[in-house]
Write a protein that holds these residues in place. Sequence first.
Motif, PDB file in Angstrom:
ATOM      1  N   ALA A  28      14.218  -9.655 -13.670  1.00 48.63           N
ATOM      2  CA  ALA A  28      14.661  -9.099 -12.388  1.00 48.63           C
ATOM      3  C   ALA A  28      15.233 -10.191 -11.492  1.00 48.63           C
ATOM      4  CB  ALA A  28      13.491  -8.400 -11.689  1.00 48.63           C
ATOM      5  N   TYR A  29      14.767 -11.405 -11.695  1.00 46.00           N
ATOM      6  CA  TYR A  29      15.284 -12.527 -10.913  1.00 46.00           C
ATOM      7  C   TYR A  29      16.677 -12.942 -11.372  1.00 46.00           C
ATOM      8  CZ  TYR A  29      11.213 -14.009  -8.224  1.00 46.00           C
ATOM      9  OH  TYR A  29      10.201 -14.109  -7.303  1.00 46.00           O
ATOM     10  N   ASP A  30      17.054 -12.482 -12.549  1.00 48.07           N
ATOM     11  CA  ASP A  30      18.314 -12.926 -13.109  1.00 48.07           C
ATOM     12  C   ASP A  30      18.357 -14.458 -13.169  1.00 48.07           C
ATOM     13  OD1 ASP A  30      20.887 -13.233 -13.933  1.00 48.07           O
ATOM     14  OD2 ASP A  30      21.827 -12.466 -12.107  1.00 48.07           O
ATOM     15  N   PRO A  31      17.350 -15.044 -13.772  1.00 53.00           N
ATOM     16  CA  PRO A  31      17.349 -16.501 -13.781  1.00 53.00           C
ATOM     17  C   PRO A  31      18.439 -17.010 -14.716  1.00 53.00           C
ATOM     18  CG  PRO A  31      15.622 -15.702 -15.211  1.00 53.00           C
ATOM     19  CD  PRO A  31      16.257 -14.484 -14.592  1.00 53.00           C
ATOM     20  N   CYS A  32      19.058 -18.108 -14.345  1.00 54.61           N
ATOM     21  CA  CYS A  32      20.042 -18.691 -15.228  1.00 54.61           C
ATOM     22  C   CYS A  32      19.496 -20.037 -15.650  1.00 54.61           C
ATOM     23  CB  CYS A  32      21.368 -18.852 -14.509  1.00 54.61           C
ATOM     24  SG  CYS A  32      22.549 -19.622 -15.587  1.00 54.61           S
ATOM     25  N   ILE A  33      18.998 -20.062 -16.883  1.00 54.01           N
ATOM     26  CA  ILE A  33      18.295 -21.245 -17.347  1.00 54.01           C
ATOM     27  C   ILE A  33      19.264 -22.407 -17.504  1.00 54.01           C
ATOM     28  CG2 ILE A  33      16.848 -22.159 -19.178  1.00 54.01           C
ATOM     29  CD1 ILE A  33      15.636 -19.888 -17.481  1.00 54.01           C
ATOM     30  N   THR A  34      20.461 -22.073 -18.009  1.00 48.91           N
ATOM     31  CA  THR A  34      21.437 -23.137 -18.189  1.00 48.91           C
ATOM     32  C   THR A  34      21.708 -23.835 -16.861  1.00 48.91           C
ATOM     33  OG1 THR A  34      22.918 -21.266 -18.256  1.00 48.91           O
ATOM     34  CG2 THR A  34      22.684 -22.530 -20.237  1.00 48.91           C
ATOM     35  N   CYS A  35      21.795 -23.032 -15.787  1.00 48.42           N
ATOM     36  CA  CYS A  35      22.011 -23.633 -14.478  1.00 48.42           C
ATOM     37  C   CYS A  35      20.833 -24.499 -14.081  1.00 48.42           C
ATOM     38  CB  CYS A  35      22.125 -22.553 -13.406  1.00 48.42           C
ATOM     39  SG  CYS A  35      23.772 -21.985 -13.153  1.00 48.42           S
ATOM     40  N   SER A  36      19.650 -23.975 -14.350  1.00 47.03           N
ATOM     41  CA  SER A  36      18.475 -24.661 -13.826  1.00 47.03           C
ATOM     42  C   SER A  36      18.285 -26.011 -14.524  1.00 47.03           C
ATOM     43  CB  SER A  36      17.231 -23.787 -13.971  1.00 47.03           C
ATOM     44  OG  SER A  36      16.859 -23.687 -15.312  1.00 47.03           O
ATOM     45  N   VAL A  37      18.727 -26.109 -15.786  1.00 49.07           N
ATOM     46  CA  VAL A  37      18.657 -27.398 -16.483  1.00 49.07           C
ATOM     47  C   VAL A  37      20.065 -27.956 -16.560  1.00 49.07           C
ATOM     48  CG1 VAL A  37      17.834 -28.589 -18.529  1.00 49.07           C
ATOM     49  CG2 VAL A  37      16.909 -26.361 -17.927  1.00 49.07           C
ATOM     50  N   HIS A  38      20.503 -28.597 -15.500  1.00 47.76           N
ATOM     51  CA  HIS A  38      21.881 -29.020 -15.510  1.00 47.76           C
ATOM     52  C   HIS A  38      21.985 -30.499 -15.810  1.00 47.76           C
ATOM     53  CE1 HIS A  38      20.120 -28.756 -11.485  1.00 47.76           C
ATOM     54  NE2 HIS A  38      20.543 -29.972 -11.385  1.00 47.76           N
TER      55      HIS A  38
END
Lengths: 325, 272, 266, 404
Positions: free
Chosen positions: D394-404
Amino acid sequence: MEAKTSFKASLRVSKRDIPALLGVLKPAPLVPAKERFLPYEGAKVDFDENLTTNSPVKTEFMPDGGASFRFDFAKKRVLPQGKEPAKIIFGVNPLDIRALDILDGIFLAKFPAYAARRKAATVVGAGDFGKSGASFDLFLHDEGLDYLAIAGSEKGRALLSRHKKFFRKGEEKTVQRGEKPAWDPTLKGDMEDLRKAVKNADPSVWEKVATEQLCLGCGICSYVCPLCYCFEVEDGVPPGAKAGARCSRWDSCMLASFTEVAGGHVFQNALPLRIRNWYYHKFARATSERGTPDCVGCNRCFHFCPVAINFREVLKNAAANPRKG
Amino acid sequence: MPSKKKPLGRRRARPTAAPKKAPVQKSKPLVAIYDLTDCEGCELAFVPVVEAVAKTCEIVEWRLTQEKRMDIGDRKIDVAFVEGSPMSAEDREFLGKLRERTKVLVALGACACIGGVPALAGTAEREKFMSLVYSPEYKPKSDTPALPLDTVVKVDYYLHGCPVLPEMAARFLEQVLVGKAPDKFGGYPVCLPCKAAGNPCLLIQGNPCLGPVSAGNCGAPCPTFGKVCYGCTGAVKGGNFTQMRHKLAEILGEEMAEAHLRIFLKDEKGKR
Amino acid sequence: MLPPIRARVEDARRISPDVIHLTLSPERRISDWKPGQFLMLSALGVGEIPVGFASYGKKEFDVSVRSVGGVSTFLFGAKRGDHVGVRGPFGNGFDVGALAGRDIVLVTGGCGIPPFRSFIHYLRLHRKEFGKVFLIYGARSPADLLFQAEFPDWEQFMHVLTTIDKPAEGWTGCVGFAHTRLADVRIDKPAEAAAILCGPPMMYKPAVAALLAMGLPAERILLSFERRMRCGVGVCQHCAIDEKYPCTDGPVFSYKAVLEEMPDAL
Amino acid sequence: MNMAGSNIDRFVTKIEGHGHIEADFSSSSVKLSIDEGERLFEGIVVGKRYEDVHFITPRICGVCPTAHNIASIRGIEAAFGVKPTETAIALRKAMLAAQIVQSHTLHLFFLSLPDYLGIDSATGLAAKNPKLLKVALSLKNASDALLKAIGGRQVHPTTTIVGGFTRFPTQKEVEASLKLIARTMKDAEAARDACAKAVGDFAPFHRETEYLSLDDYYGDSDVLTSKGEEFNPSDYDKNISEAVKLYSSAKYGTRHEHGFLVGAMARQINAGRRKQTGNTFENNVAQGEEIVEFLAEAQRNLEKAASLGLKRDELAVEFEPKEGVGVGALEAPRGTLYHKFWFDSEGFCTKADIITPTAQNLTNIEEDANAILAQNKDKSQAELQRLLEMLVRAYDPCITCSVH
Ligand SMILES: Cc1cc2nc3c(=O)[nH]c(=O)nc-3n(C[C@H](O)[C@H](O)[C@H](O)COP(=O)(O)OP(=O)(O)OC[C@H]3O[C@@H](n4cnc5c(N)ncnc54)[C@H](O)[C@@H]3O)c2cc1C
Ligand code: SF4
Ligand code: SF4
Ligand code: SF4
């Protein structure tokens, strides 16, 4: 199109009126020299004779990726040649018209798709008529403030009569288009000498282009040349579609892939060999085939080369350095 | 003297090799899409492709769209696309297993083909950056820099691009599915479509365009829109890197020229 | 480029691990062809490639295609009843008139044999017009020797000398590259004889040297060139060598012409 | 899977990128662990010229590359003191808006909605509700087309530069884009309604938290918080902090030692368009509404650009690189994105700091997860696991973004 060299013309159009004329032509004209017209307002309408555009006129008739014919993929049947949309190409420079003469000779008979595109197009040349070839429907000969309108075909005459109000009648003049190629090889002697010079040039001539002059092997000199017409064939079927087309893509003998055969053997793997082939095609092979080189001297290859290799210099160098021994 | 007796070469009664008819394939080819460490842009570019070919193949695994893995039994995957770079033991093990059950393994996008932008950080730089970005106690999840797939497993085809061009991917997939060996990309440089579009040349204007040594299958969107090409679609076959370096050095200076070339390209020696 | 004529695959046989032999009947009759000429064979939606005629006759004809890349691999999967496209015939072929009355040595390797099969068919029909005929044929392995089943038949009216590149199990014949078998060719008047070569690029130099050493004249050593070809009609420039187009001026050139007009071709 | 010898359950969730939940159901504690390999973009851009920086940073995320691209450009412009033309700004806004529509569409239809509709995948959606899939594809195609028309490519834009653009779309292209938007609007509305209907009154938990968003999504404003505070985005480092967690390759954002929420729901709450209910699942409803809002926003900005005449001489302003620091902040699809760069006098980047929305949300996700376990003690472990997975999505997390 009329192969004669002497034309009579009496209609004139003012340079000022060209933008308005462009506005009413139907279908809306393609203006290769558009950059020089924009914005359309104002009286400054000028066609550079030697180099009007980045794109050579072949772009319209042998476009990169243009379809040779279409087919039904599922039934494995060739579909009949469709009609090409009509278009007006406005402001083609005289040297490109000369290039069209040669392209017509090569492609009209062998390439129905080319013929269809040619037939659907109205070519309006502009500039110095003395340098022009014969492949125009209408030519606007530059006379200072005015253009003298020379009709070269029925299509051209029809265009003139449809847009009468732009063209005023003046006294009739007889004008000559260039009979001999306008191309100046900067070498003494004729095309045959040039052919021999290229054939007999020492390999060091081509090596020098590759190493000292830093040729990138990018092939730009081919893409921009109105008379580099080699092509690659590619079948395109959009995914899931039932119909597709066999397309011709631009290619260049400057590229390593050009002479690659199955199994990976490349006949002209070394850049100097490919450079040699480029000159060979234009100035030896073409001359022996047709008597004229595949070059009209438009200078694009020089102008658009990122490392500014001037073909005239290379040719001079070739003539000065015959093969040793 | 046509000699009938003594055969000059050994003859052999010759069964006309190979089965006459290939077994009729009833089921559709199985296609799978995986990702490792990357930005997932290529997968996104793939969405319309998959949509277009959906009728001719069966997508069996695609993490982005499925919660549970489909059970394909012990059938082999016909075509597996792998996006991204392996960076950990887990990734490498996964790839090894995938290789065993895959007929055609395709590296999808710059990260899978050459390590992509993340590979700009090599082992030494990684240590330095790691302490900059994380805390000293932090133990990295990755144990290598971003690696190209082929440093871990054999790759059958490379689909370059950052991101991969949908048209290119579509053509590729269509070809493998019809049984045609796919086009080899990289036969012509970016300058070809760039000139076909009638663009003025950026190199001539003094900008560091990599068009001459980069594969033109992208269709030259960047120079067409006035931006220099960084070569994200991979190197063109037989690209003249020596000369490109010279030209770039004129524009950028030697050191920067090298760095500029490295962003997306491996040179003729396979060096990045 | 004219669109191809549709042709039906009447028969499709795999005659080696990577070569398929197709019998095609075009929907519209194509012009008569000479041995050594070629056609452009295509699969719509896949592509078009040059292949030599592998038979000699009227309406139907054979081709043999080795699966090496995009188009050929697709054709390798062709089945009876499929449709392909054909365009041609193209090129000059072997000048059978000029060869009449002479002893002839055919040298081939790899997938260069199909045009010779066409010549052999012609030879059978016009056997009296020629002298002795030798076929020297080298392949990678015994399984790659195409048309083996037809050799006994051919040997009725000509010599077939085979060789393979490397020793292989069960092979008792010759081992070595094709030109080494030229030593087994016995011709009475080499200066009157002719030779035709068709095979992989690396075969030509040693084979020509051996033929010259045997005393054959350069003008009667004929070479069939394989180059990349796209149009078949001398426009696309891919095959061009100096001032010549293998597709229209060739693919068969005499060694003399090669020396004079395209010295770097080999 | 239950790890041998421990009572911790690890399960993988279907999200963009690689991450998994570690839940200890006995003690009701949940960790969200991010497994993506460290990509170190903040290191990679160091030593690069400014014009390469904004070509490299979009590669952080293929789902919102435009946001990263524009954030970088704005950071660089702030450092050099560059003010682009009005047309350029309008077009950038249109791109950003189209990016939000595209990203929300992908997330909702591929990842989140199947949860509420009880189907497994987008392919399941095709079977169960082909109409909805059509809506999704129409929105995706429209936003792709918009991004391509302005940015040159649909992923990783190429026309945008510091100072403005290398190319404006032509009047014709803009007209076509506007027509496309008009055609797509009813699909946007259908998407919005579908989201509202799918989520319905699904509210397995409530928890109060703080919502942060920029007042203006392009970032020409302060960051607002639902607690009534405000701060200048360039002071982000004084107002939010990022913590390194040993189990995760992404950092965790906190504020006043607690999690906070950024994204669609936060934007709507701070704009006064949504009540605070403490139910994070409403984020998906908010995303649905934003599809309509931002499609309209793209339309407004394109109209504005067209009315300004898309003049060639307004493409890009000239400037000289100089030593300085700049922050570019904007609302990416998943929330506020900060790019901060330090440059030397020749325009080479000497240091970079990038804070992505997902990283900011991570602490809040863990806090929400714990609240779910605490408020649903009656549910079975399987049900809880499902709830946790849905929450993360539901948060629509973007893992790729979070590990930049
Ligand atoms: C006159 C002539 C006669 C030939 N006869 C035969 C024959 O009878 N049987 C046979 O198996 N092969 C023959 N070949 C070779 C055959 O044309 C190539 O194997 C084939 O073109 C490979 O195409 P591909 O698409 O399968 O391979 P790819 O490797 O995918 O080739 C890419 C493209 O390059 C071109 N190309 C590659 N290799 C060649 C080549 N050697 N010649 C011309 N174009 C090439 C093709 O047009 C092809 O589409 C002949 C070639 C020539 C020139
Ligand atoms: S000058 Fe150059 S570009 Fe122009 S026709 Fe001659 S070779 Fe072609
Ligand atoms: S702009 Fe770049 S791609 Fe285009 S012609 Fe020049 S060097 Fe080649
Ligand atoms: S032009 Fe260059 S940078 Fe742009 S897409 Fe093509 S290869 Fe990539």
